[in-house]
Design a protein around this motif. Structure first.
Motif, PDB file in Angstrom:
ATOM      1  N   SER A  41      29.941  43.644  39.421  1.00  0.00           N
ATOM      2  CA  SER A  41      31.350  43.948  39.219  1.00  0.00           C
ATOM      3  C   SER A  41      31.608  45.239  38.461  1.00  0.00           C
ATOM      4  CB  SER A  41      32.016  42.757  38.561  1.00  0.00           C
ATOM      5  OG  SER A  41      31.249  42.339  37.487  1.00  0.00           O
ATOM      6  N   ASN A 212      38.159  41.253  38.095  1.00  0.00           N
ATOM      7  CA  ASN A 212      36.968  40.689  38.745  1.00  0.00           C
ATOM      8  C   ASN A 212      36.342  39.636  37.818  1.00  0.00           C
ATOM      9  OD1 ASN A 212      35.511  42.167  36.726  1.00  0.00           O
ATOM     10  ND2 ASN A 212      35.818  43.974  37.994  1.00  0.00           N
ATOM     11  N   PHE A 213      35.269  39.013  38.313  1.00  0.00           N
ATOM     12  CA  PHE A 213      34.670  37.934  37.528  1.00  0.00           C
ATOM     13  C   PHE A 213      34.025  38.442  36.240  1.00  0.00           C
ATOM     14  CE2 PHE A 213      31.442  34.734  36.425  1.00  0.00           C
ATOM     15  CZ  PHE A 213      32.322  33.704  36.138  1.00  0.00           C
ATOM     16  N   LEU A 216      36.666  38.299  33.755  1.00  0.00           N
ATOM     17  CA  LEU A 216      37.023  36.900  33.448  1.00  0.00           C
ATOM     18  C   LEU A 216      35.922  36.223  32.629  1.00  0.00           C
ATOM     19  CD1 LEU A 216      39.114  34.654  33.844  1.00  0.00           C
ATOM     20  CD2 LEU A 216      37.846  33.935  35.877  1.00  0.00           C
ATOM     21  N   TYR A 217      34.685  36.556  32.967  1.00  0.00           N
ATOM     22  CA  TYR A 217      33.544  35.976  32.247  1.00  0.00           C
ATOM     23  C   TYR A 217      33.655  36.304  30.748  1.00  0.00           C
ATOM     24  CZ  TYR A 217      28.673  35.212  30.815  1.00  0.00           C
ATOM     25  OH  TYR A 217      27.544  34.796  30.170  1.00  0.00           O
ATOM     26  N   LEU A 261      36.646  27.784  32.806  1.00  0.00           N
ATOM     27  CA  LEU A 261      36.941  28.021  34.234  1.00  0.00           C
ATOM     28  C   LEU A 261      37.711  26.821  34.781  1.00  0.00           C
ATOM     29  CD1 LEU A 261      33.566  29.566  35.527  1.00  0.00           C
ATOM     30  CD2 LEU A 261      35.751  30.759  35.197  1.00  0.00           C
ATOM     31  N   PRO A 280      40.254  35.966  39.387  1.00  0.00           N
ATOM     32  CA  PRO A 280      39.837  37.355  39.640  1.00  0.00           C
ATOM     33  C   PRO A 280      40.579  37.948  40.843  1.00  0.00           C
ATOM     34  CG  PRO A 280      37.923  35.907  39.394  1.00  0.00           C
ATOM     35  CD  PRO A 280      39.119  35.010  39.462  1.00  0.00           C
ATOM     36  N   GLU A 283      38.620  38.645  44.061  1.00  0.00           N
ATOM     37  CA  GLU A 283      38.252  37.453  44.830  1.00  0.00           C
ATOM     38  C   GLU A 283      39.465  36.901  45.566  1.00  0.00           C
ATOM     39  OE1 GLU A 283      35.942  34.745  42.383  1.00  0.00           O
ATOM     40  OE2 GLU A 283      34.736  36.404  41.617  1.00  0.00           O
ATOM     41  N   GLN A 310      35.943  28.710  43.993  1.00  0.00           N
ATOM     42  CA  GLN A 310      36.071  28.754  42.532  1.00  0.00           C
ATOM     43  C   GLN A 310      35.489  27.490  41.896  1.00  0.00           C
ATOM     44  OE1 GLN A 310      37.508  31.489  40.801  1.00  0.00           O
ATOM     45  NE2 GLN A 310      37.406  32.426  42.821  1.00  0.00           N
ATOM     46  N   ARG A 313      31.745  27.548  41.793  1.00  0.00           N
ATOM     47  CA  ARG A 313      31.192  28.348  40.691  1.00  0.00           C
ATOM     48  C   ARG A 313      31.285  27.591  39.357  1.00  0.00           C
ATOM     49  NH1 ARG A 313      32.984  34.165  40.631  1.00  0.00           N
ATOM     50  NH2 ARG A 313      35.020  33.279  40.190  1.00  0.00           N
TER      51      ARG A 313
END
Ligand SMILES: CC(C)=CCC/C(C)=C/CC/C(C)=C/CC/C(C)=C/[C@@H]1[C@@H](COP(=O)(O)OP(=O)(O)O)[C@]1(C)CC/C=C(\C)CC/C=C(\C)CCC=C(C)C
Ligand SMILES: [Mn+2]
Length: 388
Positions: A41, A212-213, A216-217, A261, A280, A283, A310, A313
Motif C-alpha cells: 500500500s 488503503n489498508f 487503516l491498520y 476491524l 479502505p 478496496e 472484509q 480478513r
C-alpha cells in the motif's frame, strides 16, 4: 469522568496472506499481499516505512522490556501486593490505593460485565492491574466518543498525554490514575502503547477517511492493537510456554486489530451517519463502490462481495490471535478466549443480517453469549505450543 474531562478541556494545575501480514519473531514485516493485491500500500507510493513495520518496532520494544524483567527475575508477580511492592510515589496510604483499584473494578464491572467476570479468575494482583489499564483506555476513548467529545481538541489530548507521562513517573493526578501509576511500577508495561492510543484519538479528530489498508491498520493498532500490548505484560506468559515473547505480542496485537476491524464492520451505518468511513477507499473502489453507496445504505451484491472480503480478513486476524492465547498464563486465558469468541461471533451476525450493517446492528444474543463461556473455559484449559 466529568472531572477528567474538565481537567483535559480546561486544565489547571487468506492464511498465507496473513502470515505475511504478521511479522514473525526476529524478522522484519514482509510485503503484504491480501486478496491478490500487492498491498504494501502506502509504502509503494511512499518510500517511508509501512505501518506494519512501525508497529513492529513497538512490539519489539515491549517484548524487550518483558525479557529484561524476566532476566532480572526481580518480581514475583503472584505474591501478595503487600509483601512485594513498594508504594507508588505520593501514595503512602494502602487503603487509598486499594480503594483506587476497587473503583477501577467497579468501572470495569459497569462498562464490561463479561470481561469483568473473566478477570475474577485471575490472581488478585493481576486482576486489579488489568482493571486499571481498562479504566485508562475507557477514559481515553470517552474523551473523543463520550458526551463531551465536542469540547475535545488536539491540545486537550496533549494535556491528557502529559498527565500520562506524569503518572508513569509516579505523579498521578487522581485516584484512577494512581491505580495505573502503581500498576506500571510492578509490571513491565511500556508507555508507548498508551501514547499511541492517544495518537489514535488524535487521528479520529482530524481524519475521517482511510485510503488503503495500510492507513487503516495503523489506526486499528493505535486504538485497539495497543490494548493487547498493554495487557500481556500484566496477564503474563505461561512459564511453560516455548513461544518467543515477540510471537505472543504479535498475537495480542492481532487480537486488537481483529476486534477493531470487527467494530468497524459492525458500525458502518452508525459511522456513516457521523460522516465517517473507516473502510479502505481503494478496496471500496475495487468492488465498484464509493462513499455514496455507503451513505445510500443499500445492500447490493457489490456490497455483499465487498463485505465478504472484509470479514475474511478480520477472521484471519482472529486466527492469528488464537494461536497466542494458549501461551498466556493459565489464569489469564479464559477472559481472553471469552472476549475473542464473543467478538468473532459479531462477524457471523453480520452474515446472518445478510450484510446489512447500514441499518441493522449485528449483535450476539444472550444465549450464544452464555454458550461461549464454557467453550472459552474449555479452550483455556488446553495447553501451550501453538506458536514458536
Ligand atoms: C496472546 C493474546 C491473544 C493476548 C490477548 C491480548 C489482549 C488482552 C487483547 C485485548 C484486545 C482488545 C479487547 C482490544 C480492544 C479493542 C477495542 C474494542 C477498542 C476500542 C477502541 C475504540 O473503538 P471505537 O471508538 O470505534 O468503538 P466504541 O464504539 O467506542 O466501542 C476502544 C473503545 C479503545 C478502548 C478500549 C477499551 C476500553 C478496552 C480495554 C480493555 C482492556 C484493557 C482489557 C483487555 C483484556 C481482555 C481480556 C479483553
Ligand atoms: Mn469509542
Amino acid at each position: 469522568m466529568a472531572g477528567v474531562l474538565l481537567w483535559v478541556v480546561c486544565p489547571k494545575g487468506n492464511a498465507t496472506a496473513l502470515l505475511s501480514l504478521i511479522p514473525r519473531s526476529g524478522s522484519k514485516p514482509k510485503k503484504r499481499s491480501f486478496n491478490g493485491v500487492s498491498a504494501i500500500s502506502s509504502a509503494v507510493a511512499n518510500p517511508a516505512r509501512s505501518s506494519e513495520q512501525r508497529v513492529y518496532d513497538v512490539v519489539l520494544k515491549q517484548a524487550a522490556l518483558v525479557k529484561e524483567q524476566r532476566g532480572r527475575k526481580a518480581l514475583d508477580l503472584d505474591l501478595d501486593l503487600e509483601k512485594t511492592s513498594e508504594k507508588a510515589d505520593g501514595f503512602t496510604d494502602w487503603d487509598l490505593l486499594n480503594e483506587a483499584y476497587d473503583r477501577c473494578g467497579e468501572v470495569c464491572a459497569e462498562y464490561a460485565k463479561t470481561f469483568y467476570l473473566g478477570t475474577l479468575l485471575m490472581t488478585p494482583e493481576r486482576r486489579r492491574a488489568v482493571w486499571a489499564i481498562y479504566v485508562w483506555c475507557r477514559r481515553t476513548d470517552e474523551l473523543v466518543d463520550g458526551p463531551n467529545a465536542t469540547h475535545i481538541t488536539p491540545r486537550a489530548l496533549d494535556r491528557w498525554e502529559k498527565r500520562l507521562d506524569d503518572l508513569f513517573e509516579g505523579r498521578p493526578y487522581d485516584m484512577l490514575d494512581a491505580a495505573l501509576s502503581d500498576t506500571v511500577t510492578k509490571y513491565p508495561v511500556d508507555i508507548q502503547p498508551f501514547k499511541d492510543m492517544i495518537e489514535g484519538m488524535r487521528l479520529d479528530l482530524r481524519k475521517s477517511r482511510y485510503m488503503n489498508f495500510d492507513e487503516l491498520y495503523l489506526y486499528c493498532y493505535y486504538v485497539a492493537g495497543t490494548v493487547g500490548l498493554m495487557s500481556v505484560p500484566v496477564m503474563g506468559i505461561a512459564p511453560e510456554s516455548k513461544a518467543s515473547v515477540e510471537s505472543v505480542y504479535n498475537a495480542a496485537l492481532a487480537l486488537g486489530i481483529a476486534n477493531q476491524l470487527t467494530n468497524i464492520l459492525r458500525d458502518v451505518g452508525e459511522d456513516a451517519r457521523r460522516g465517517r468511513v473507516y473502510l479502505p477507499q481503494d478496496e471500496l473502489a475495487r468492488f465498484g463502490l464509493s462513499d455514496d453507496d455507503i451513505f445510500r445504505g443499500q445492500v447490493t451484491d457489490r456490497w455483499r462481495n465487498f463485505m465478504k472480503d472484509q470479514i475474511k480478513r478480520a477472521r484471519m486476524f482472529f486466527d492469528e490471535a488464537e494461536k497466542g492465547v494458549s501461551e498466556l498464563n493459565s489464569a489469564s486465558r479464559w477472559p481472553v478466549w471469552a472476549s475473542l469468541l464473543l467478538y468473532r461471533q459479531i462477524l457471523d451476525a453480520i452474515e446472518e443480517n445478510d450484510y446489512n450493517n447500514f441499518s441493522k446492528r449485528a449483535y450476539v444474543g444472550k444465549v450464544k453469549k452464555f454458550a461461549s463461556l464454557p467453550v472459552a473455559y474449555g479452550r483455556a484449559l488446553m495447553g501451550t505450543s501453538k506458536l514458536i
